[in-house]
Enzyme design. Structure first.
Site, PDB file in Angstrom:
ATOM      1  N   GLY A 133      -3.212  -0.305   1.958  1.00 43.01           N
ATOM      2  CA  GLY A 133      -4.396  -0.005   1.148  1.00 43.01           C
ATOM      3  C   GLY A 133      -5.556   0.473   1.989  1.00 43.01           C
ATOM      4  O   GLY A 133      -6.714   0.247   1.632  1.00 43.01           O
ATOM      5  N   GLY A 134      -5.250   1.145   3.103  1.00 37.58           N
ATOM      6  CA  GLY A 134      -6.316   1.514   4.017  1.00 37.58           C
ATOM      7  C   GLY A 134      -6.972   0.236   4.517  1.00 37.58           C
ATOM      8  O   GLY A 134      -6.315  -0.766   4.788  1.00 37.58           O
ATOM      9  N   SER A 219       1.326   1.548   6.167  1.00 39.43           N
ATOM     10  CA  SER A 219       0.139   2.293   5.759  1.00 39.43           C
ATOM     11  C   SER A 219      -1.088   1.698   6.445  1.00 39.43           C
ATOM     12  O   SER A 219      -1.119   1.602   7.665  1.00 39.43           O
ATOM     13  CB  SER A 219       0.041   2.273   4.227  1.00 39.43           C
ATOM     14  OG  SER A 219      -0.881   3.209   3.745  1.00 39.43           O
TER      15      SER A 219
END
Length: 553
Positions: A133-134, A219
């Site tokens: 999610g960044g 991510s």
């Protein structure tokens, strides 16, 4: 729509909202347990549940308050409790938009979840996962990253934390606020360190080995893992790491972070000398202000760095402050502090199709070899034609949309991953292993007949072994990204076996698969993970030579 490039990919990680808002592992209410399990921690006893052969503890606090006078600072000490505390439902996620089937987001969010085969003395390897999610969204409660199957099928302990995100986790105040706020630009990362410290002190009570801890993440979680690989405060608490589709080579510099703080204060009409007023602004109002700024700060590459007068402020992520985060994780070289810690790094073959799905991009599927160079020219200028020609020669059976996806995927996640592998190999310490995930989903990009292939985030459910036949004998449901084909169960088993064997020994292996060689600068081996796993030497040789010649890594 332009392709996504490496210098922009961390900003795009913040677009993973939809994938990370999949049904959570808890509805916010205690689940039905086969039996309840009570165990000790350093702060008091907790009650979890045993379900289908796995002990699950949800919402265990690992840090104290981070609201009020603790905002932008290290958490207050965690207060011990008397009696038995229920650990039956997940804790609140960090401040963000509401998440489906989770408690309301809260400023006080320092909770973790544990999955273990048994609370005994077996000393199992511990897999400490950093959610994606960044640096602005996500939690440790997504269904795709439920740790029960890894614990059950591979005899490991899985831990996942919630931690501060966005403005509340990464606002840089060191130059305004003094020593009490040292490290303010890395509070979200220091929360994760506190989670690792909790594991060190308590995981033996959950059947885990505090001396054998792997940190991993996909991510934004991969970028967090890259930062942990560099942080002195984290170093004593883990032994190996995996950076998946999130090659955090560089983070935010202090001067850019300071500009972001100035911009935030201006938005709030607060003079720098009155910065303390930030402590009184409701967290929901800060979240609203955060939404007015770019999601993630500019992570400038050395070849794309802009002069001081042309920097872009805005966005929130880890800050290279010289102390908590002493330097960029993998620039100019691999961090010496983790020289002796083995590393996995890699990416998915078709990363871009996730972002096409997220952004409702269907136009790329209509590209032809006549229109593709023009599509790339805004980014690559006169080099666009040469890029297309190189990719067509290396991939003679690929369509124009295939070439576009390949270019976008490797520049977003691949170049940074190869850069990390090369720098780790050059270091000459513990081994590094490079991979590509390649199982192809038949699901289509919505509104098109173009298959998703191996999109960004699809690997999460595969590596957690959550692509599996239901234990109750019912028909399997279609995977969110992975599709319906039963072959996905084989690919998931391979992925999970590789990662759990690495957690156990520092060397990834398959019982019925090829030996995965250590990455080196001579043969450059990459393991392609699929229903059949294959070692490919010097993969993407022509494409990587092109990007090197263009100075992209």
């Amino acid at each position: 729509m332009s392709p996504i490039h490496r210098r922009d990919f961390l900003a795009q990680l913040a677009l993973t909202t939809s994938a990370l808002a999949l049904p959570s592992l808890s509805s916010g209410h205690p689940a039905t347990a086969d039996e309840f399990i009570v165990t000790d921690t350093a702060y008091g006893r907790v009650r979890g549940m045993r379900q289908d052969g796995v002990n699950v503890f949800k919402g265990i606090p690992y840090g104290g308050r981070v609201s009020g006078d603790r905002r932008f600072r290290r958490s207050a000490p965690l207060e011990p409790w008397t009696g038995v505390r229920d650990a039956l439902q997940v804790g609140p996620p960090a401040m963000q938009a509401p998440r489906r089937n989770e408690p309301a987001p809260s400023e006080d969010c320092l909770f973790l979840n544990v999955w273990t085969p048994a609370n005994d003395t077996r000393k199992r390897p511990v897999m400490f996962y950093n959610h994606g999610g960044g640096f602005v969204i996500g939690s440790g409660a997504s269904a795709s990253q439920d740790g029960a199957n890894l614990a059950r099928n591979f005899d490991v302990v899985v831990v996942e934390t919630n931690h501060r995100l966005g403005l509340l986790g990464f606002l840089y105040l060191d130059e305004l606020a003094g020593p009490d706020y040292a490290g303010s630009g890395n509070m979200g990362m220091l929360d994760i360190v506190d989670g690792l410290k909790w594991v060190h002190e308590n995981i033996a009570q959950f059947g885990g080995d505090p001396a054998n801890v792997m940190v991993w993440g996909e991510s934004g979680g991969g970028a967090k893992t890259a930062c942990l690989y560099t942080m002195p405060s984290a170093a004593p608490y883990f032994n190996k790491a995996s950076i998946e589709s999130g090659p955090g080579v560089r983070m935010t510099t202090k001067d850019v972070a300071a500009e972001t703080t100035t911009r935030l204060l201006r938005e709030l009409n607060i003079a720098p000398k009155d910065w303390r007023k930030l402590l009184d602004v409701p967290a929901a109002d800060l979240l609203a202000i955060q939404a007015k700024l770019p999601f993630v700060a500019p992570f400038l590459e050395k070849n794309n760095a802009k002069p001081p007068m042309d920097r872009k402020a805005g966005g929130f992520g880890p800050v290279v402050d010289g102390v908590a985060l002493p330097h960029h994780p993998f620039d100019p070289k691999a961090p010496a502090i983790s020289r002796n810690k083995p590393l996995l790094v890699g990416w998915n073959e078709d990363e871009y199709t996730f972002f096409a799905w997220e952004r409702k991009d269907t136009e790329f599927t209509k590209l032809t070899f006549e229109t593709l160079p023009a599509k790339l020219e805004p980014t690559y200028g006169a080099n666009a034609r040469n890029i297309v020609d190189t990719y067509r020669k290396a991939n003679p059976d690929a369509s124009a949309p295939d070439i576009f996806v390949a270019i976008s995927s490797i520049t977003m996640m691949g170049l940074g991953s190869v850069d990390i592998a090369e720098k780790k190999a050059q270091q000459g310490g513990a081994p590094v292993y490079l991979y590509n995930f390649g199982y192809k989903s038949e699901k289509k990009v919505p509104g098109t007949d173009y298959a998703m292939g191996t999109p960004h985030a699809m690997d999460i459910s595969f590596k957690f072994n959550n692509e599996i036949m239901p234990r109750d004998g019912s028909a399997p449901r279609e995977s969110f990204f992975g599709g319906n084909r039963p072959e996905r169960f084989v690919a998931s088993r391979h992925f999970a076996e590789l990662w759990t064997s690495f957690a156990r020994t520092g060397k990834p292996s398959l019982q019925n698969g090829p030996v995965w060689p250590t990455y080196n600068l001579k043969t450059r081996p990459t393991l392609r993970i699929d229903t059949t796993c294959t070692v490919i030497n010097n993969r993407f040789a022509d494409e990587l030579a092109l990007w090197r010649a263009l100075g992209k890594f």
